[in-house]
Design a protein around this motif. Structure first.
Motif, short mmCIF file in Angstrom:
data_model
loop_
_atom_site.label_atom_id
_atom_site.label_comp_id
_atom_site.label_asym_id
_atom_site.label_seq_id
_atom_site.Cartn_x
_atom_site.Cartn_y
_atom_site.Cartn_z
N GLY A 1 0.83 -1.21 0.00
CA GLY A 1 0.00 0.00 0.00
C GLY A 1 0.86 1.25 0.00
N MET A 2 0.20 2.38 0.21
CA MET A 2 0.92 3.66 0.22
C MET A 2 0.82 4.30 1.60
SD MET A 2 0.47 7.06 -2.16
CE MET A 2 -1.13 7.57 -1.57
N THR A 3 1.92 4.89 2.05
CA THR A 3 1.93 5.59 3.33
C THR A 3 2.22 7.07 3.10
OG1 THR A 3 2.78 3.58 4.37
CG2 THR A 3 2.89 5.59 5.68
N VAL A 4 1.45 7.90 3.81
CA VAL A 4 1.61 9.35 3.70
C VAL A 4 2.17 9.86 5.04
CG1 VAL A 4 0.39 11.54 3.31
CG2 VAL A 4 -0.35 9.44 2.11
N TYR A 5 3.31 10.55 4.98
CA TYR A 5 3.98 11.06 6.19
C TYR A 5 3.65 12.53 6.37
CZ TYR A 5 6.46 6.73 6.42
OH TYR A 5 6.73 5.39 6.55
N LEU A 6 3.15 12.87 7.54
CA LEU A 6 2.68 14.23 7.79
C LEU A 6 3.47 14.86 8.93
CD1 LEU A 6 -1.11 13.40 7.56
CD2 LEU A 6 0.24 14.65 5.87
N SER A 7 3.96 16.05 8.68
CA SER A 7 4.78 16.75 9.65
C SER A 7 3.88 17.48 10.64
CB SER A 7 5.62 17.74 8.85
OG SER A 7 6.71 18.11 9.58
N ALA A 8 4.24 17.40 11.93
CA ALA A 8 3.42 18.08 12.95
C ALA A 8 3.53 19.61 12.81
CB ALA A 8 3.87 17.66 14.35
N GLU A 9 4.66 20.09 12.30
CA GLU A 9 4.92 21.53 12.15
C GLU A 9 4.61 22.29 13.45
OE1 GLU A 9 3.12 22.93 8.43
OE2 GLU A 9 4.85 22.16 7.33
N GLY A 10 4.90 21.65 14.57
CA GLY A 10 4.62 22.27 15.87
C GLY A 10 5.39 23.57 16.06
N TYR A 11 6.60 23.59 15.51
CA TYR A 11 7.42 24.81 15.61
C TYR A 11 7.24 25.68 14.38
CZ TYR A 11 9.77 22.32 19.39
OH TYR A 11 10.04 21.66 20.56
N GLY A 12 6.26 25.34 13.57
CA GLY A 12 6.00 26.14 12.37
C GLY A 12 6.59 25.47 11.16
#
Ligand code: TRP
Length: 363
Positions: free
Chosen positions: A339-350
């Protein structure tokens, strides 16, 4: 819905992500586990990073990913680096081991394989940004499981092949490192070992994974890399690479990464192969990254709405403001679960500074 601290922010994003992908009650278990792994760092305010974690570009010590498959039951994963109150490579290593010991009392962790291989990866004076990381892996209707990541470069890059070889041999995948090396273009230059991962549960499919970063690589290079595995789909991974990166390469920004999955009984040849494309370095902004992701979702029979929902859950800014929210896209081929995995950044520090490496295919 942004929190004021690292922990609050993660908590809010995890609640939204769990709801978006239908994770149900497992969401709360994931939130608790991530809190536990963050420890004291969960209380740090989001004004500036206290440690330059390399988990994410903005130095957040955590990153989300959602693994989709054609069956439609997504898996949520959270990659976390444990940080000590007074962070240093050694103190963070100790914080990670302490967290693992605490979790051992609440999760059914199986640490035998970790104990068999970890010593070499845990020197007293670890080199490099991290020595132990974790991911929490959760599916609806089951208890989350933990995966541990070790750093093959913990004793310096020259020893990385020896560390990987010894670990694979001890797990019964004798000759596995030589098998991987046989398909490389240039060890220590073009191709470098980046992570060694183990599942910490005792399912029969519990696996070991070896990650190799490929610098300046092309579609043809990943086709070749995939042939080091038994069931990896070499043609499809190069197709995926071209569609995700928007070019056939060479990819001169952040490196492509191969991950080889060794399952019980595999011997020297791993069963599965995954390719990770650091899509953020090959787009002008996240609207382009999302378009590519949705097109790929359709190609693999994944509901585009599920992908859109996951991105919306984490998004704290306009997608057009720049790249980085969608950090990597990966294609898993062969067992255990394509399958496919999508990685998402928390961008907590912007939003992070763009990579200094030149971007290819930015459109
Ligand atoms: N941020 C690092 C990188 O881009 C480490 C990392 C986080 C990573 N998630 C990843 C590497 C997924 C490969 C695949 O290299």
């Amino acid at each position: 819905m942004r929190g004021k601290t690292l922990g609050e922010n993660a908590d809010a994003q995890l609640s939204a992500l769990g709801a978006a992908i239908g994770l149900g009650p497992a969401t709360d278990e994931v939130r608790a586990l991530v809190r536990e792994l963050l420890g004291g760092s969960g209380n740090w305010p989001l004004d500036h990073p206290r440690w330059p974690s390399e988990v994410a570009d903005d130095h957040s010590p955590l990153e989300y990913s959602v693994a989709f498959d054609a069956q439609g039951v997504p898996t949520l994963r959270v990659l976390v680096e444990c940080l000590a109150e007074q962070p240093s490579p050694r103190a963070n290593q100790q914080a990670a081991l302490a967290a693992m010991a605490r979790l051992h009392s609440t999760l059914p962790l199986s640490l035998d394989r970790f104990a068999a291989v970890s010593g070499e990866f845990l020197p007293e004076d670890p080199t490099g940004p991290f020595s132990v990381g974790f991911s929490v892996v959760a599916r609806p209707d089951s208890t989350p499981v933990l995966k541990v990541y070790l750093n093959p470069n913990a004793r310096g890059p020259m020893l990385a092949p020896a560390l990987v070889a010894q670990a694979l041999d001890r797990l019964g995948f004798i000759g596995g490192e030589q098998q991987l090396r046989s398909k490389m273009r240039g060890l220590h230059t073009m191709d470098r070992y980046s992570f060694f991962a183990l599942d910490l549960d005792d399912r029969p499919a519990a696996r070991a994974k070896v990650y190799i970063s490929h610098y300046h690589a092309t579609g043809a290079d990943v086709r070749r890399a995939a042939t080091a595995s038994r069931e990896g789909n070499a043609v499809e991974v190069s197709e995926f690479c071209a569609r995700a990166a928007g070019t056939d390469g060479p990819l001169d920004g952040r490196p492509l990464v191969s991950a080889y999955t060794f399952l019980e009984g595999d011997g020297a040849t791993p069963s599965g192969y995954s390719l990770y494309v650091p899509v953020r370095d090959y787009v002008s902004d996240d609207t382009v990254a999302l378009d590519r992701t949705l097109n790929l979702a359709r190609r693999y029979g994944i509901t585009p709405d599920a992908v859109r929902g996951a991105v919306e859950a984490v998004r704290g800014r306009d997608l057009a403001a720049g790249p980085g929210l969608i950090a990597h896209l990966s294609l898993r081929t062969g067992p255990p679960r394509p399958g496919m995995t999508v990685y998402l950044s928390a961008e907590g520090y912007g939003m992070a500074q763009p990579s200094t490496a030149s971007r290819v295919g930015a459109a």
